[in-house]
Design an enzyme around this catalytic site. Structure first.
Site, mmCIF file in Angstrom:
data_model
loop_
_atom_site.group_PDB
_atom_site.id
_atom_site.type_symbol
_atom_site.label_atom_id
_atom_site.label_comp_id
_atom_site.label_asym_id
_atom_site.label_seq_id
_atom_site.Cartn_x
_atom_site.Cartn_y
_atom_site.Cartn_z
ATOM 1 N N ASP A 29 0.877 -1.168 0.000
ATOM 2 C CA ASP A 29 0.000 0.000 0.000
ATOM 3 C C ASP A 29 0.918 1.224 0.000
ATOM 4 O O ASP A 29 1.766 1.363 0.883
ATOM 5 C CB ASP A 29 -0.870 0.030 1.268
ATOM 6 N N ASP B 282 -13.321 -4.289 -1.056
ATOM 7 C CA ASP B 282 -13.040 -3.901 0.335
ATOM 8 C C ASP B 282 -14.294 -4.114 1.185
ATOM 9 O O ASP B 282 -14.985 -3.149 1.542
ATOM 10 C CB ASP B 282 -12.637 -2.416 0.385
HETATM 11 O O1 1PR Z 1 -10.943 2.809 -5.029
HETATM 12 O O2 1PR Z 1 -9.977 2.214 -7.228
HETATM 13 O O3 1PR Z 1 -9.131 4.183 -5.993
HETATM 14 O O4 1PR Z 1 -8.649 1.873 -5.237
HETATM 15 C C1 1PR Z 1 -8.136 2.138 -3.977
HETATM 16 C C2 1PR Z 1 -7.369 0.902 -3.555
HETATM 17 O O5 1PR Z 1 -6.679 1.205 -2.366
HETATM 18 C C3 1PR Z 1 -8.282 -0.265 -3.281
HETATM 19 O O6 1PR Z 1 -7.689 -1.426 -3.820
HETATM 20 C C4 1PR Z 1 -8.314 -0.360 -1.760
HETATM 21 O O7 1PR Z 1 -8.315 -1.725 -1.349
HETATM 22 C C5 1PR Z 1 -6.999 0.275 -1.360
HETATM 23 N N1 1PR Z 1 -7.067 1.016 -0.096
HETATM 24 C C6 1PR Z 1 -7.682 2.207 0.088
HETATM 25 N N2 1PR Z 1 -7.486 2.621 1.372
HETATM 26 C C7 1PR Z 1 -6.744 1.679 1.973
HETATM 27 C C8 1PR Z 1 -6.283 1.719 3.356
HETATM 28 O O8 1PR Z 1 -5.642 0.788 3.855
HETATM 29 N N3 1PR Z 1 -6.566 2.795 4.078
HETATM 30 N N4 1PR Z 1 -5.802 -0.422 1.325
HETATM 31 C C9 1PR Z 1 -6.490 0.682 1.066
HETATM 32 C C10 1PR Z 1 -6.224 -1.595 1.097
HETATM 33 C C11 1PR Z 1 -5.769 -3.652 1.940
HETATM 34 C C12 1PR Z 1 -4.765 -4.496 1.359
HETATM 35 C C13 1PR Z 1 -3.840 -5.013 2.399
HETATM 36 C C14 1PR Z 1 -4.430 -6.315 2.858
HETATM 37 C C15 1PR Z 1 -3.452 -7.200 3.547
HETATM 38 N N5 1PR Z 1 -5.346 -2.324 1.831
HETATM 39 O O9 1PR Z 1 -4.048 -3.840 0.418
HETATM 40 O O10 1PR Z 1 -2.665 -5.144 1.747
HETATM 41 O O11 1PR Z 1 -5.522 -6.072 3.737
HETATM 42 O O12 1PR Z 1 -2.996 -6.630 4.724
HETATM 43 P P1 1PR Z 1 -2.403 -7.532 5.887
HETATM 44 O O13 1PR Z 1 -1.751 -8.712 5.231
HETATM 45 O O14 1PR Z 1 -1.386 -6.665 6.570
HETATM 46 O O15 1PR Z 1 -3.545 -7.892 6.768
HETATM 47 P P2 1PR Z 1 -9.744 2.828 -5.888
#
Ligand code: 1PR
Length: 547
Positions: free
Chosen positions: A238, A397
């Site tokens: 991320d 998500d």
């Molecule tokens: O909506 O098309 O602009 O895409 C935004 C992207 O950013 C989406 O794929 C969304 O999942 C991601 N995203 C947005 N905000 C966050 C955040 O964390 N605040 N992250 C975010 C998503 C989840 C995974 C993470 C897994 C594994 N993060 O990427 O890597 O949950 O984590 P872990 O193994 O540590 O538990 P758009």
């Protein structure tokens, strides 16, 4: 530097191929008109996407006779993925379109009643003990395709071809063919790590054609790996700008990426390119970058993520996915930019797949509102149409919503009975889709979303889980099983991995096609190698880094 010519017929994301060729010491020159083909000593035909699209582009640009002439003159020729398919008479993907007809046969689609299609991941290219452009029985190669040519022993060999094969869900198919000056692979050597680079080198330096069909030396043939598609382990980064304006890899707890301390700064776990290189060297099967905030105060063409991709794709030879902000938008100068244009920028910078989050939810809601009619204008449809379904991932998500047994009848969503009851003892739940990084929850469930995006042409689901993200408590197996049974395309399990046994558990207890980890790797708790070693000990087939 010796030169290799690549045929440019707008085949999409070929940056990785250029990088792989340069990595093994050759220079790439593009061929952009049929009369230039005659200058080529070594010619490569890259291929992505749809059989009909690829062949009709080639035919319309007048390349087919020039390519045939190059081959007939005995000059080295290599074709990749749809490029291999182009050698056959045709494909059921587009029956109206003819291939080059160098191989008598037609491609068919994998049966998706028992397995996910497309076939995505690392599989074999086995040659019955014979040399074939440095393919090795201990190595795995990266495939991504829905159509294949079934292998029937002796059939292609009778036409003079050497054949390498792989098996997916009981179907054994042609992974590569070679004859004389021609070699073609269904897999992507440029995305197959060190094993793929070896193969490209064997084509470019001529050693592959020379040794074709000779017995493999015992030192190579004796080292093998368990056959079949491996369990894919994906490292996810991320990425966002921190408060100092630097682009950093961060990681949230249930999507909150700020420190718990008073200053609430953005957690900084390292530099994106460095971490991607580290995970590649540890054996990650893919690397995913999620641009989790839109740090777009600059023109689109300069977004820092493009540079990250350019740099990463020069040294990391496994598939790269980029997500975040892929939707129709307006640039800083007021120009309208389509999601397809944004995806194109990413592909040109080295991405192999793009991942769409919020925009997919909005598009899926509109799909149901229109009575399940495809509009043809969504980002998913546009990008899949231009680059193929395999290039489009939808990142989901979801959040759990509990339902008491008494309220089940009026719940209009796809519910499951859960082994983990809610705070008031609710025994049922459904998974609500969210948008904008989890900040907005929709009255729309994961089954609705994933079925709609599959219909639109998405090739793979990246299934996060906000409740599990960053908890180190293991994947949400109930969520994964629900989505797996709703769609035929591959699903990547994400969120919650805290130790190697969580990876083993998700592969053993669900039919997930891949498992992704983030914090576990960034915090240095386990390496990708340790996770894979554990999986291998548990009897699961994994790809070991063979550099
Ligand atoms: O909506 O098309 O602009 O895409 C935004 C992207 O950013 C989406 O794929 C969304 O999942 C991601 N995203 C947005 N905000 C966050 C955040 O964390 N605040 N992250 C975010 C998503 C989840 C995974 C993470 C897994 C594994 N993060 O990427 O890597 O949950 O984590 P872990 O193994 O540590 O538990 P758009």
């Amino acid at each position: 530097m010796p030169t290799v010519h690549l045929l440019d017929y707008v085949a999409g994301n070929v940056r990785s191929l250029v990088n792989a060729i340069e990595k093994v010491g050759y220079e790439v020159e593009w061929i952009s008109s049929p009369d230039q083909v005659a200058q080529a000593e070594r010619l490569i035909l890259p291929g992505v996407g749809h059989f009909g699209h690829c062949l009709s582009q080639l035919a319309a640009a007048g390349y087919l006779p020039a390519v045939r002439k190059h081959i007939d003159e005995g000059k080295p020729f290599m074709s990749i993925c749809v490029g291999l398919q182009a050698l056959f008479n045709g494909s059921s993907e587009d029956p109206a379109c003819s291939g080059l007809g160098m191989i008598d046969g037609s491609l068919t689609r994998f049966d998706d009643s028992t397995k996910a299609v497309p076939h995505i991941g690392w599989n074999d290219a086995r040659t019955a003990g014979l040399q074939f452009y440095d393919l090795r029985p201990a190595s795995k190669y990266y495939y991504v395709h829905s159509y294949n040519y079934p292998y029937r022993e002796g059939e292609l060999e009778a036409q003079g071809w050497s054949v390498a094969t792989a098996t997916y869900g009981g179907e054994t198919f042609v992974g590569a063919v070679a004859r004389g000056n021609v070699v073609a692979t269904q897999f992507h050597p440029e995305k197959s790590g060190v094993a793929g680079l070896r193969m490209i080198r064997a084509f470019l330096d001529g050693s592959g054609a020379k040794s074709l069909g000779q017995p493999l030396p015992a030192s190579v043939s004796e080292v093998t790996t368990a056959p079949g598609l491996t369990r894919r382990v994906i490292a996810c980064l991320d990425v966002r700008t921190n408060d100092q304006g630097d682009l950093v890899v961060t990681k949230g707890d249930q999507y909150d990426v700020r420190e718990k301390s008073d200053d609430r700064g953005v957690r900084n776990l390292g530099k994106p390119v460095e971490l991607a290189e580290r995970y590649y060297a540890q054996g990650a099967d893919e690397v995913t970058f999620l641009n989790i905030t839109s740090f777009r105060d600059c023109p689109l063409a300069d977004v820092p993520m493009l540079e990250i991709l350019r740099l990463t794709s020069k040294t990391v030879f496994v598939p790269l996915t980029i997500g975040g902000g892929i939707r129709d938008t307006v640039d800083t100068d007021g120009t309208r930019v389509s999601a397809l244009d944004i995806a194109t920028m990413y592909f040109k910078s080295g991405a192999d797949k793009v991942s769409i989050g919020s925009d997919a939810v909005t598009a899926a809601e509109a799909y149901y509102a229109a009575g399940k009619q495809l509009s043809g204008t969504t980002a998913i449809e546009q990008i899949a149409g231009a680059y193929g379904n395999q290039a489009v991932v939808v990142s989901v998500d979801p959040k759990r919503v509990y339902v008491a047994a008494a309220n089940l009848a009026e719940c209009k969503h796809s519910t499951i009975r859960t082994a983990f009851p809610g705070p008031n003892g609710e025994e049922y739940c459904w998974y609500a889709c969210t948008i904008k990084g989890g900040r907005e929850t929709r009255d729309f469930d994961v089954v609705q979303l994933t079925q709609a995006v599959e219909a639109m042409g998405c090739g793979e689901i990246l299934l996060n889980c906000i409740d599990k993200d960053g908890t180190n408590s293991g994947y949400d197996l109930e969520l994964i099983s629900q989505v797996k049974s709703a769609v035929h395309i591959p699903v990547i399990a994400s969120s919650g991995a805290g130790n190697p046994s969580h990876f083993a558990e998700v592969f053993e207890k669900t039919t997930t096609d891949a498992a992704l980890g983030a914090g576990i790797f960034h915090r240095g708790e386990y390496t990708v190698t340790e996770v894979k070693d554990y999986l291998a000990k548990e009897g699961l087939v994994v790809r070991q880094f063979d550099g």
